[in-house]
Write a protein that holds these residues in place. Structure first.
Motif, mmCIF file in Angstrom:
data_model
loop_
_atom_site.group_PDB
_atom_site.id
_atom_site.type_symbol
_atom_site.label_atom_id
_atom_site.label_comp_id
_atom_site.label_asym_id
_atom_site.label_seq_id
_atom_site.Cartn_x
_atom_site.Cartn_y
_atom_site.Cartn_z
ATOM 1 N N MET A 16 0.833 -1.206 0.000
ATOM 2 C CA MET A 16 0.000 0.000 0.000
ATOM 3 C C MET A 16 0.865 1.252 0.000
ATOM 4 S SD MET A 16 -2.737 1.276 2.874
ATOM 5 C CE MET A 16 -3.566 -0.305 2.958
ATOM 6 N N SER A 17 1.936 1.222 0.776
ATOM 7 C CA SER A 17 2.851 2.360 0.815
ATOM 8 C C SER A 17 3.471 2.607 -0.557
ATOM 9 C CB SER A 17 3.953 2.112 1.855
ATOM 10 O OG SER A 17 4.858 3.184 1.890
ATOM 11 N N LEU A 58 2.368 11.173 -0.528
ATOM 12 C CA LEU A 58 3.542 10.828 0.264
ATOM 13 C C LEU A 58 3.257 10.727 1.758
ATOM 14 C CD1 LEU A 58 6.314 12.913 -1.539
ATOM 15 C CD2 LEU A 58 5.508 10.591 -2.004
ATOM 16 N N GLU A 59 2.399 11.592 2.283
ATOM 17 C CA GLU A 59 2.065 11.516 3.717
ATOM 18 C C GLU A 59 1.416 10.172 4.046
ATOM 19 O OE1 GLU A 59 2.633 13.043 6.339
ATOM 20 O OE2 GLU A 59 3.029 15.161 5.980
ATOM 21 N N ASP A 60 0.447 9.763 3.229
ATOM 22 C CA ASP A 60 -0.219 8.487 3.472
ATOM 23 C C ASP A 60 0.750 7.324 3.269
ATOM 24 O OD1 ASP A 60 -2.545 9.745 4.102
ATOM 25 O OD2 ASP A 60 -3.605 9.254 2.254
ATOM 26 N N ALA A 61 1.628 7.436 2.270
ATOM 27 C CA ALA A 61 2.627 6.390 2.041
ATOM 28 C C ALA A 61 3.536 6.250 3.255
ATOM 29 C CB ALA A 61 3.447 6.720 0.797
ATOM 30 N N TYR A 62 3.912 7.386 3.822
ATOM 31 C CA TYR A 62 4.781 7.392 5.009
ATOM 32 C C TYR A 62 4.094 6.704 6.187
ATOM 33 C CZ TYR A 62 8.060 9.393 8.447
ATOM 34 O OH TYR A 62 8.989 9.574 9.435
ATOM 35 N N ALA A 100 1.577 4.564 6.102
ATOM 36 C CA ALA A 100 1.399 3.134 5.833
ATOM 37 C C ALA A 100 2.689 2.381 6.125
ATOM 38 C CB ALA A 100 0.969 2.917 4.384
ATOM 39 N N ALA A 101 3.820 2.966 5.746
ATOM 40 C CA ALA A 101 5.112 2.338 6.028
ATOM 41 C C ALA A 101 5.391 2.303 7.527
ATOM 42 C CB ALA A 101 6.231 3.074 5.290
ATOM 43 N N GLU A 102 5.010 3.370 8.234
ATOM 44 C CA GLU A 102 5.172 3.374 9.696
ATOM 45 C C GLU A 102 4.373 2.241 10.334
ATOM 46 O OE1 GLU A 102 6.094 7.693 11.548
ATOM 47 O OE2 GLU A 102 4.082 7.464 10.733
ATOM 48 N N VAL A 138 14.234 1.382 4.754
ATOM 49 C CA VAL A 138 14.738 2.097 3.581
ATOM 50 C C VAL A 138 13.623 2.911 2.934
ATOM 51 C CG1 VAL A 138 15.657 1.796 1.247
ATOM 52 C CG2 VAL A 138 16.609 0.470 3.137
ATOM 53 N N ARG A 139 12.444 2.307 2.824
ATOM 54 C CA ARG A 139 11.294 3.022 2.247
ATOM 55 C C ARG A 139 10.977 4.265 3.073
ATOM 56 N NH1 ARG A 139 8.143 -0.914 2.099
ATOM 57 N NH2 ARG A 139 8.113 -1.340 -0.127
ATOM 58 N N LEU A 140 10.999 4.135 4.396
ATOM 59 C CA LEU A 140 10.709 5.279 5.260
ATOM 60 C C LEU A 140 11.776 6.359 5.122
ATOM 61 C CD1 LEU A 140 9.385 3.443 8.437
ATOM 62 C CD2 LEU A 140 8.180 5.246 7.184
ATOM 63 N N SER A 141 13.030 5.955 4.953
ATOM 64 C CA SER A 141 14.101 6.934 4.766
ATOM 65 C C SER A 141 13.882 7.742 3.484
ATOM 66 C CB SER A 141 15.455 6.218 4.706
ATOM 67 O OG SER A 141 16.497 7.137 4.448
#
Length: 400
Positions: free
Chosen positions: A215-216, A225-229, A231-233, A247-250
């Motif tokens: 999903m991210s 990008l906010e929602d992607a962030y 979802a990754a969190e 890495v994705r979060l970075s």
């Protein structure tokens, strides 16, 4: 079998049929204690242990059955499944092959044998037992999904998509098909559909980080990008040691103008796996984005040379993280930033699939439109004011 053992056994079978596996297992174990030499009770108990996730216990019991009765093919096939789940591919493969030598249409062994071959990257060989199995179980979501996975690995994405869709038509909540289809559609940039699929998968398997990772990816691909962030969190909460998620979060933190977070996620990923390229790539990119060209070059040089991170560079990064942590968060230049060329997934050569036009109204109501975020409740309490709900329903602080 004594009368007491039979009573416990029949009770276990009844509980298993009703879906109460935990109580069924208790009754199976009780029946086995009362009749330790009964093979049928032992086999059903082992299967219940396998279903409940007690793999070592199930394997031990199945081995005893196969040792005592080498021609107990059902037990041998189940032993192969156990070994497959435990990562013992060699013994699993041998047991499945022995079963298929005597019963070529054994469904359990066909599925397991194909799964082992797929894990061994013997994709063409895996297709043979799967096609035989599809002749026996043409509507099985599990079989269709396994066939789709094989097609995807053979670069037959159109056939894979068709098989996954057929599986979901038979079982709309079959999670392996939801995730398998999402992984293929990422390469075709069908981001909205991926969000729907992964949101459903995440609701069905809330402890699994993979739906949130996919999903991210999709949210990032469409510029959310906010929602992607977030979802990754959420994915990281489910698996805090996932280097790809770090890495994705970075990368996302860097794009969102959060330098300290970008550096910290990359460094954490490096500490978890100092042989992986992703964390050092992300660290170098984060340093370059902050105009620390020499340090970024040092990181990337170490990466290309296969060396560890220089201690002086590490101290420099740690000091940056500490210094940036107290500063107010900056916003990205644009919320619609497109992924960098080196971060996009390569597109397949297969033709782009046409979007479906006849999605059912019920499916739309269940998953919601990925393009429309829920509106804040006008009656919300003052604590919720100034917050924006994201695609996961989480409350995000409005930073505008």
């Amino acid at each position: 079998m004594t009368a007491a053992a039979r009573k416990a056994f029949e009770e276990a079978v009844s509980l298993e049929k009703s879906g109460d596996l935990d109580k069924a297992l208790v009754s199976y174990l009780k029946a086995q204690e009362l009749a330790p030499q009964d093979t049928e009770i032992a086999y059903r108990t082992a299967c219940a242990l396998l279903q409940a996730g007690y793999l070592e216990e199930a394997q031990s019991q199945l081995r005893r059955i196969v040792f005592a009765e080498p021609d107990h093919l059902s037990a041998r096939a189940s032993l192969g499944n156990c070994q497959l789940l435990l990562g013992d591919l060699a013994n699993a493969k041998q047991n499945f092959a022995e079963v298929l030598e005597q019963t070529p249409d054994n469904r359990n062994a066909l599925y397991g044998f194909a799964s082992v071959l797929l894990k061994e990257d013997m994709t063409a060989d895996a297709e043979v037992p799967v096609r035989r199995l599809m002749g026996l179980l043409p509507e099985s979501p599990a079989v269709l999904s396994l066939f789709a996975e094989i097609q995807a690995k053979s670069d037959q994405s159109t056939a894979a998509i068709a098989a996954y869709r057929k599986a979901l038509k038979a079982a709309p909540d079959y999670v392996p098909a939801l995730l398998g289809l999402s992984e293929i559609l990422i390469r075709r940039k069908r981001f909205d559909e991926i969000i729907e699929l992964t949101l459903r998968a995440s609701q069905l398997t809330p402890a699994d980080p993979l739906p949130l990772e996919l999903m991210s990816d999709a949210l990032s691909g469409k510029g959310a990008l906010e929602d992607a962030y977030e979802a990754a969190e959420e994915a990281l909460k489910r698996n805090p040691r996932s280097v790809p998620v770090l890495v994705r979060l970075s990368v996302l933190a860097r794009k969102l103008g959060r330098p300290a977070a970008g550096l910290k996620f990359a460094l954490t990923g490096y500490d978890l796996d100092n042989k992986a390229q992703g964390p050092l790539n992300a660290l170098g990119a984060a340093l370059a984005a902050q105009k620390h060209a020499n340090q970024a070059r040092s990181v990337l040089t170490a990466l290309s040379a296969g060396k560890s991170l220089d201690p002086e560079i590490r101290r420099f990064v740690e000091n940056l993280i500490s210094a940036e942590a107290g500063k107010p968060r900056t916003e990205p230049v644009s919320a619609e930033v497109k992924p960098a060329a080196d971060e996009e997934r390569p597109q397949e050569k297969a033709p782009v699939e046409k979007p479906e036009k006849d999605r059912s109204e019920a499916a739309t109501q269940e998953t919601g439109s990925a393009d429309k975020k829920p509106q804040p409740d006008p009656e919300a309490s003052s604590d919720a004011q100034g917050q924006i709900p994201n695609v996961l329903g989480l409350q995000r602080q409005d930073k505008s």
